[in-house]
Design an enzyme around this catalytic site. Structure first.
Site, PDB file in Angstrom:
ATOM      1  N   ASP A  39      67.160  53.268 -34.619  1.00  0.00           N
ATOM      2  CA  ASP A  39      66.408  54.146 -35.517  1.00  0.00           C
ATOM      3  C   ASP A  39      65.345  54.866 -34.687  1.00  0.00           C
ATOM      4  O   ASP A  39      65.290  54.680 -33.470  1.00  0.00           O
ATOM      5  CB  ASP A  39      65.737  53.332 -36.646  1.00  0.00           C
ATOM      6  N   ASP A  99      61.135  55.277 -34.694  1.00  0.00           N
ATOM      7  CA  ASP A  99      59.904  54.813 -35.334  1.00  0.00           C
ATOM      8  C   ASP A  99      58.755  55.754 -35.004  1.00  0.00           C
ATOM      9  O   ASP A  99      58.524  56.065 -33.835  1.00  0.00           O
ATOM     10  CB  ASP A  99      59.558  53.402 -34.828  1.00  0.00           C
ATOM     11  N   ASP A 123      61.755  55.449 -39.423  1.00  0.00           N
ATOM     12  CA  ASP A 123      60.660  54.681 -40.039  1.00  0.00           C
ATOM     13  C   ASP A 123      59.341  55.389 -39.760  1.00  0.00           C
ATOM     14  O   ASP A 123      59.099  55.822 -38.630  1.00  0.00           O
ATOM     15  CB  ASP A 123      60.560  53.271 -39.429  1.00  0.00           C
TER      16      ASP A 123
END
Ligand code: UTP
Ligand code: MN
Length: 485
Positions: free
Chosen positions: A324, A326, A409
């Site tokens: 992902d 962040d 995120d």
């Protein structure tokens, strides 16, 4: 020539508070064993009496008169663990002059005996210092010279994690982490002897791999139907080990079977996980992360021109790929951290680039600090998103879509909490775990994503930079790219 203080730190109070002397033991959680090559009786007595007069507990049980390698190799000898250290006499003398056990620092560790011998004959040879049992005292770059061992140990760890055995799993994770910090590949089995955190099982696996090229136990796991299925299921966003196990126990083995099973109810996160599986199961590249940063920054600045965005997580540690991306948002005005995420999400929606969003509002409460137990999650406002990232070129045109779904995120801490949050979100998970453990056990301080608290003075320690936090803990600064433990 190389006097050593062997230090053990006891969790529980020792049964014998007086060992050999009449003086009162002031430091009950520390026990000293004095070892010196060819140490004479009078010198031993002098040092022992000195220490005892200062309230230290000196144990006479080990009367080693031979070389340190014997000490280290002795059956019940002193393998270094988190609470047992083989230290140079400098720790002893500093502690005597301070009148208390001084914190153990990297420079106090005794050099590897083999290196000691060499440095005797070659004064120019630079002795290496021992490997610390704490990941936060090791520099771990992405240059892993022991991948064949660490991959195997991580399969064992993952297998245990997937069956809910977090404790034993951690032992393998720590062993892998120590090997990742080594400056070169292990060549001989003996080289593992002075390494911390390597248990019997890990050593056996390393031995088998060095001899046969692979480990039969690891091969067995990789071919195990349960492991393979659990790994497949838990690779779906929103599916944890419990759900994966539940599906496996119901006889399900493939995504098709899960999706066509009428009794399986997917939550919103899992539905998105399956819907975008093809994209989000692919690694995110650094180029894609940079493209996303521009998009996130643009939205953040549009909402609050004085706010800034930084990449954290694996990309901040220098990784080329991640699962992902962040981001941490810094807002200079108090209270802005609570309004920025909903506004950014709203903007993404209006731009039609949001595929999934889960906004977790802040539950942060200054009055509830310090927290003694560490939760995996912090209390800051954050959101877990799946975003549409447009391809640079129309690569996926044949699939009829010009974008890739990417997991993102965002976290927005209050300004005065920013440094602790940045440190926490930069990871790695194991590095931070050891940093918190080190703070608590070696320094009597509590660290989490919100604050650093000193138990001795009952105060919160301020930090404007990550360097400040390391300095408060008496640690050498470790750069983000050296935190890949
Ligand atoms: P990630 O799971 O994204 O790990 O969490 P990563 O190191 O970036 O790995 P890849 O490359 O994506 O696979 C980033 C860090 O954020 C922390 C985690 O503990 C981890 O160190 N984190 C996450 C928090 O501190 N608090 C949270 O609420 C969530
Ligand atoms: Mn990440």
């Amino acid at each position: 020539m190389f006097p050593t203080a062997l230090l053990t730190r006891k969790r529980r109070r020792p049964e014998v508070a007086f060992v050999g002397g009449r003086e009162e033991v002031k430091f009950r959680d520390v026990r000293l064993f004095l070892v010196e090559r060819r140490m004479g009786k009078s010198r031993r007595n002098f040092l022992s009496n000195l220490a005892r007069s200062k309230g230290f507990c000196v144990d006479d049980a080990l009367r080693y008169t031979q070389s340190f390698s014997k000490v280290l190799k002795a059956q019940d000898g002193f393998r270094e663990t988190h609470d047992k250290h083989v230290l140079h006499i400098s720790w002893f003398t500093e502690s005597m002059s301070a009148g208390r056990p001084v914190p153990v620092e990297i420079r106090h560790y005794i050099q590897n005996p083999a290196v000691d011998q060499r440095s005797c004959t070659h004064p120019s040879a630079k002795p290496e210092s021992a490997v610390s049992p704490y990941a936060c005292q090791r520099r771990t770059t992405l240059d892993n010279h022991n991948k064949i061992f660490t991959d195997a140990l991580e399969v064992l760890a993952e297998n245990l994690e997937l069956s809910g055995n977090q404790g034993p799993s951690l032992a393998f994770r720590k062993a892998a982490s120590v090997l990742k910090s080594l400056p070169a590949a292990l060549r001989r089995q003996e080289e593992t002897q002075h390494l911390p955190c390597l248990g019997e099982h890990s050593r056996a696996i390393i031995e088998e791999i060095s001899e046969c090229g692979s480990s039969s136990r690891v091969e067995e796991i990789l071919n195990d139907e349960r492991y393979r299925t659990m790994k497949l299921f838990s690779s779906v966003f929103g599916v944890g080990p419990k759900t994966a196990e539940n599906w496996f126990c119901r006889g399900l083995r493939t995504f098709e079977q899960v999706l066509s099973e009428p009794s399986v109810r997917l939550n919103r996160m899992q539905t998105a996980g399956f819907l975008f599986y093809e994209d989000i199961s692919k690694p995110v590249s650094r180029t894609e992360a940079s493209a996303l940063k521009i998009i996130v920054e643009e939205a953040v600045i549009c909402v609050n021109p004085s706010a800034t965005v930084s990449i954290t997580g694996g990309f901040r540690r220098g990784k080329e790929f991640g699962h992902d991306v962040d981001f941490i948002i810094k807002t200079p005005e108090a209270g802005q951290e609570d309004v920025i995420l909903p506004a950014v999400i709203k903007r993404f929606k209006s731009q039609n680039i949001l595929l999934y969003s889960d906004l977790q509002e802040s539950t942060f409460d200054l009055r509830k600090l310090p927290t003694h137990c560490f939760d995996a999650m912090d209390h800051f406002g954050k959101c877990f998103l799946i975003m549409k990232l447009k391809h640079e070129q129309e690569m996926d045109a044949r699939a009829g879509k010009d974008w890739k779904a990417v997991r993102v995120d965002l976290v927005a801490p209050p300004l005065e909490r920013f440094t602790y949050a940045l440190l926490g979100w930069t990871g790695s998970t194991l590095f931070l775990r050891d940093l918190r453990r080190f703070a608590r056990l070696e320094r009597g301080k509590l660290l989490d994503n919100h604050a650093l608290y000193d138990k001795a003075t009952n105060t919160f320690l301020p930090a404007n930079t990550e360097e400040d936090i390391f300095a408060h803990l008496g640690l050498e600064y470790i750069e983000p790219w050296q935190r890949n433990a």
